[in-house]
Design a protein around this motif. Structure first.
Motif, PDB file in Angstrom:
ATOM      1  N   ASP A   3     -58.344 -13.941  84.869  1.00 32.23           N
ATOM      2  CA  ASP A   3     -59.393 -14.891  84.533  1.00 32.23           C
ATOM      3  C   ASP A   3     -60.549 -14.126  83.893  1.00 32.23           C
ATOM      4  N   ARG A  37     -47.332 -19.481  89.143  1.00 32.62           N
ATOM      5  CA  ARG A  37     -48.205 -20.577  89.577  1.00 32.62           C
ATOM      6  C   ARG A  37     -47.476 -21.497  90.553  1.00 32.62           C
ATOM      7  N   ASP A  59     -58.207 -24.659  92.682  1.00 33.91           N
ATOM      8  CA  ASP A  59     -59.176 -23.889  91.895  1.00 33.91           C
ATOM      9  C   ASP A  59     -60.579 -24.490  92.003  1.00 33.91           C
ATOM     10  N   ASP A  60     -61.212 -24.285  93.148  1.00 33.56           N
ATOM     11  CA  ASP A  60     -62.604 -24.701  93.314  1.00 33.56           C
ATOM     12  C   ASP A  60     -63.302 -23.704  94.233  1.00 33.56           C
ATOM     13  N   ARG A  96     -61.822 -21.028  96.989  1.00 36.61           N
ATOM     14  CA  ARG A  96     -61.965 -19.622  96.608  1.00 36.61           C
ATOM     15  C   ARG A  96     -62.588 -18.825  97.752  1.00 36.61           C
ATOM     16  N   CYS A 108     -53.923 -14.470  93.192  1.00 38.50           N
ATOM     17  CA  CYS A 108     -55.091 -15.323  92.971  1.00 38.50           C
ATOM     18  C   CYS A 108     -56.327 -14.489  92.643  1.00 38.50           C
ATOM     19  N   GLY A 159     -56.623 -15.495  88.933  1.00 36.66           N
ATOM     20  CA  GLY A 159     -57.548 -16.624  88.984  1.00 36.66           C
ATOM     21  C   GLY A 159     -56.946 -17.954  88.594  1.00 36.66           C
ATOM     22  N   SER A 160     -57.637 -18.672  87.731  1.00 34.17           N
ATOM     23  CA  SER A 160     -57.249 -20.039  87.378  1.00 34.17           C
ATOM     24  C   SER A 160     -55.876 -20.133  86.716  1.00 34.17           C
ATOM     25  N   LEU A 182     -53.755 -20.941  89.682  1.00 31.76           N
ATOM     26  CA  LEU A 182     -54.309 -21.911  90.622  1.00 31.76           C
ATOM     27  C   LEU A 182     -54.091 -23.331  90.118  1.00 31.76           C
ATOM     28  N   ARG A 183     -54.315 -24.298  90.987  1.00 36.35           N
ATOM     29  CA  ARG A 183     -54.119 -25.706  90.646  1.00 36.35           C
ATOM     30  C   ARG A 183     -55.465 -26.400  90.486  1.00 36.35           C
ATOM     31  N   ASN A 184     -55.513 -27.326  89.532  1.00 38.57           N
ATOM     32  CA  ASN A 184     -56.718 -28.127  89.312  1.00 38.57           C
ATOM     33  C   ASN A 184     -56.880 -29.119  90.453  1.00 38.57           C
TER      34      ASN A 184
END
Length: 415
Positions: free
Chosen positions: A296, A323, A336-337, A341, A400, A404-405, A408-410
């Motif tokens: 990321d 992922r 992913d928030d 995190r 992760c 990073g993103s 990760l999942r939205n």
């Protein structure tokens, strides 16, 4: 404007809404069918930018009814052609990529025609127009690509660095070479310990990027206590490969070399000896660079050490599969928030401290009860005990932290 003209324009406009998805599909297809385009993550990113800009430019022309053979090559496409020339990748690979892109894009457009009308005469006329327009676009742009590639290749071949690069490439490939002659040409001895380094900067860093990278490599050698000059080979205009001879001190992220060259990124292998060590430490540094590039951007470190990311290097080779695996292991802990995190970071420190709440609290500068609460919430988010597949949890958390993103999942899409 005829019905066929309307059909081409409206279909192109509709396809532009899925340009990102089609671009991603084209890049994957090109890398699969043209292997020399996919052996370096940084180059794949440049390929993606070139494909995206070309696709949007062509679709926009078709949507606006522009059919003239005077298309101007996108900036990203020209840069990609030059970088291929610097890497010694033949222009034929680039032209094949354009043919693949043209074929798949035309296929998608024609599928769009059939979804709009069942009139065979209109579809045939629209297909003829599309074929002529797409060939005109590809012909115009590819001609500019060939010229840019040829000019850059000629310029690159005129430099002394290329001769030295050829020697290094032969050594790295394990070719049968005259070691004495190679050492003389490179002014570098193979029978010693080496520290492989990859230094790179963003293309936007300016025209003096290569000089800056070479200067940083020399400073790194000084910082490592090397008594001889490092071997520095340009890989392209934004990347150099370096070998530091007989390093006596470790390279640190906050060391003087990185402090002075703030726009330089660095990937390090492990110190190894001899010709095999020359190869292995370089390959480790390349894999570490791949992890850094995949990371990321908001959390990308300036210095990446192979010893810290070898596992992540394997995971980053297939981000889509990674992922899915991360989500299977971590459940909602992979959202992913910021709240999740924070839970992941606390859990990582807790597991690294061998399950000691006291040690984790000291490292995080939190109260022990806060760490216990967060670990419990992390377990709830995961949906099962941390004891289940404990090793998988640690590896997934490591992925992760670095990627990073991208792994990760939205949270909006998941809930």
């Amino acid at each position: 404007m005829s019905s066929a003209d309307d059909l081409v324009s409206t279909t192109a406009a509709a396809l532009m809404k899925d340009a990102a998805g089609l671009s991603e599909q084209l890049v994957a297809q090109m890398v699969h069918e043209i292997p020399e385009l996919g052996d370096d993550r940084a180059m794949v990113d440049l390929l993606a930018a070139s494909v995206s800009e070309n696709l949007r430019s062509a679709l926009q022309r078709f949507a606006l009814g522009q059919r003239r053979p005077d298309a101007e090559a996108p900036v990203a496409a020209l840069e990609y052609a030059r970088r291929l020339a610097q890497r010694g990748i033949p222009v034929s690979a680039l032209l094949r990529a354009y043919r693949l892109g043209q074929a798949e894009s035309q296929k998608r457009m024609m599928e769009g025609f059939a979804a709009v009308t069942q009139d065979p005469a209109v579809i045939v006329e629209a297909s003829i127009q599309l074929s002529a327009a797409s060939f005109a676009y590809v012909d115009s742009v590819s001609e500019q690509m060939v010229r840019a590639h040829d000019e850059e290749r000629q310029r690159w071949l005129r430099t002394r660095a290329v001769a030295r690069s050829a020697q290094v490439t032969a050594v790295l490939a394990g070719q049968d070479i005259d070691a004495v002659e190679a050492e003389r040409a490179l002014s570098y001895a193979f029978g010693q310990p080496h520290l492989g380094v990859v230094l790179w900067s963003e293309p936007a860093a300016g025209p003096d990027s290569l000089a800056r990278l070479e200067r940083a490599a020399s400073r790194l050698a000084d910082e490592a206590g090397c008594r001889r000059e490092p071997l520095v080979i340009p890989a392209d205009a934004c990347t150099v490969w370096a070998w530091l001879p007989r390093p006596r001190a470790a390279i640190e992220a906050d060391g003087p070399a990185m402090h002075e060259e703030r726009r330089v990124h660095l990937a390090l292998g492990d110190v190894a000896e001899g010709v095999e060590g020359f190869r292995s430490t370089h390959h480790q540094a390349r894999r570490a660079q791949a992890v850094a590039v995949a990371a990321d951007p908001a959390h990308r470190p300036r210095v990446t050490k192979a010893s810290e990311v070898e596992m992540v290097a394997l995971l980053s080779s297939d981000l889509a599969a990674t992922r899915e695996w991360v989500f299977a292991v971590l459940g909602d802990l992979a959202l992913d928030d910021e709240p999740h995190r924070r839970l992941r970071e606390t859990l990582w420190v807790f597991l690294s401290a061998r399950g000691s709440y006291t040690a984790a609290a000291a490292e995080l500068m939190l109260h022990k009860n806060t760490v216990q609460y967060r670990v419990r919430k992390a377990e709830e988010a995961r949906g099962r005990s941390l004891k289940e597949r404990r090793l998988d949890v640690e590896v997934a958390l490591l992925a992760c932290r670095w990627l990073g993103s991208k792994v990760l999942r939205n949270p909006v899409l998941e809930h």
